[in-house]
Design a protein around this motif. Structure first.
Motif, PDB file in Angstrom:
ATOM      1  N   ASP A   1       2.011   9.453  -8.601  1.00  0.00           N
ATOM      2  CA  ASP A   1       1.204   8.659  -9.572  1.00  0.00           C
ATOM      3  C   ASP A   1       2.611   7.727 -10.260  1.00  0.00           C
ATOM      4  N   SER A   2       1.898   6.695 -10.658  1.00  0.00           N
ATOM      5  CA  SER A   2       3.052   5.508 -11.468  1.00  0.00           C
ATOM      6  C   SER A   2       3.294   6.020 -12.934  1.00  0.00           C
TER       7      SER A   2
ATOM      8  N   TYR B   1      -2.705  12.696 -10.304  1.00  0.00           N
ATOM      9  CA  TYR B   1      -1.938  11.845  -8.975  1.00  0.00           C
ATOM     10  C   TYR B   1      -3.072  11.002  -8.353  1.00  0.00           C
ATOM     11  N   SER B   2      -2.600  10.033  -8.147  1.00  0.00           N
ATOM     12  CA  SER B   2      -3.630   8.860  -7.472  1.00  0.00           C
ATOM     13  C   SER B   2      -3.428   8.876  -6.078  1.00  0.00           C
ATOM     14  N   THR B   3      -2.270   9.016  -5.410  1.00  0.00           N
ATOM     15  CA  THR B   3      -1.833   8.847  -4.079  1.00  0.00           C
ATOM     16  C   THR B   3      -1.368  10.177  -3.526  1.00  0.00           C
ATOM     17  N   TRP B   4      -1.871  10.359  -2.124  1.00  0.00           N
ATOM     18  CA  TRP B   4      -1.875  11.771  -1.773  1.00  0.00           C
ATOM     19  C   TRP B   4      -1.364  11.265  -0.120  1.00  0.00           C
TER      20      TRP B   4
ATOM     21  N   GLN C   1       0.926  -0.947   0.096  1.00  0.00           N
ATOM     22  CA  GLN C   1      -0.084   0.061   0.127  1.00  0.00           C
ATOM     23  C   GLN C   1       0.806   1.244   0.108  1.00  0.00           C
ATOM     24  N   ALA C   2       0.499   2.079  -0.773  1.00  0.00           N
ATOM     25  CA  ALA C   2       1.358   3.309  -1.061  1.00  0.00           C
ATOM     26  C   ALA C   2       1.150   4.283  -0.117  1.00  0.00           C
ATOM     27  N   VAL C   3       1.978   4.784   0.675  1.00  0.00           N
ATOM     28  CA  VAL C   3       1.709   5.868   1.835  1.00  0.00           C
ATOM     29  C   VAL C   3       2.859   7.073   1.651  1.00  0.00           C
TER      30      VAL C   3
ATOM     31  N   TYR D   1       8.208   6.616  -9.858  1.00  0.00           N
ATOM     32  CA  TYR D   1       6.735   7.398  -9.806  1.00  0.00           C
ATOM     33  C   TYR D   1       7.024   9.122 -10.042  1.00  0.00           C
TER      34      TYR D   1
ATOM     35  N   ALA E   1       1.959  14.303  -3.517  1.00  0.00           N
ATOM     36  CA  ALA E   1       1.473  13.459  -4.329  1.00  0.00           C
ATOM     37  C   ALA E   1       2.215  12.633  -5.407  1.00  0.00           C
TER      38      ALA E   1
END
Length: 126
Positions: free
Chosen positions: A98-99, A113-116, A1-3, A32, A96
């Protein structure tokens, strides 16, 4: 899980400097695209700086010459150096990720961006 976990937000005087850091966990950081996105009171999220894996960067016009984004892939850390802070700079600053690899313009799009992270608060006041 990306954190993502930001740190470094503070109250500074106009003209002062601040360094924000973001530690990343749970994904291959070096592959990323990363960014700092700001949201001021009553405003929409605005990308202030972005950097893709090869190291290309882009900055919001108001931050050019004052902000520097950098990444240390060895320590999974993203940094934003902010100098000569102005009254228009305050807000919650989010890290933020994103891959996907984005072009320079898209680097500043918050929708890219998908992860924050949860954000770190920057205040500028005398």
């Amino acid at each position: 899980q990306a954190v993502l976990v930001e740190s470094g937000g503070a109250l500074v005087q106009p003209g002062g400097s601040l360094t924000l850091s973001c530690r990343a966990h749970g994904f291959v950081f070096g592959t990323y695209t990363m960014a700092w996105v700001r949201q001021g009171p009553g405003t929409r999220r605005e990308g202030v700086a972005g950097i893709n894996p090869p190291g290309s960067t882009n900055y919001v016009a108001s931050g050019k010459g004052r902000f520097t984004i950098s990444r240390d892939d060895a320590s999974n850390t993203l940094t934003l150096q902010m100098d000569n802070l102005k009254p228009e700079d305050p807000g919650m600053y989010y890290c933020a990720a994103d891959s996907r690899q984005w072009g320079r313009v898209t680097l500043l799009s918050s929708e890219a961006y998908s992860t924050w992270g949860p954000g770190t608060l920057v205040l500028v006041s005398s």
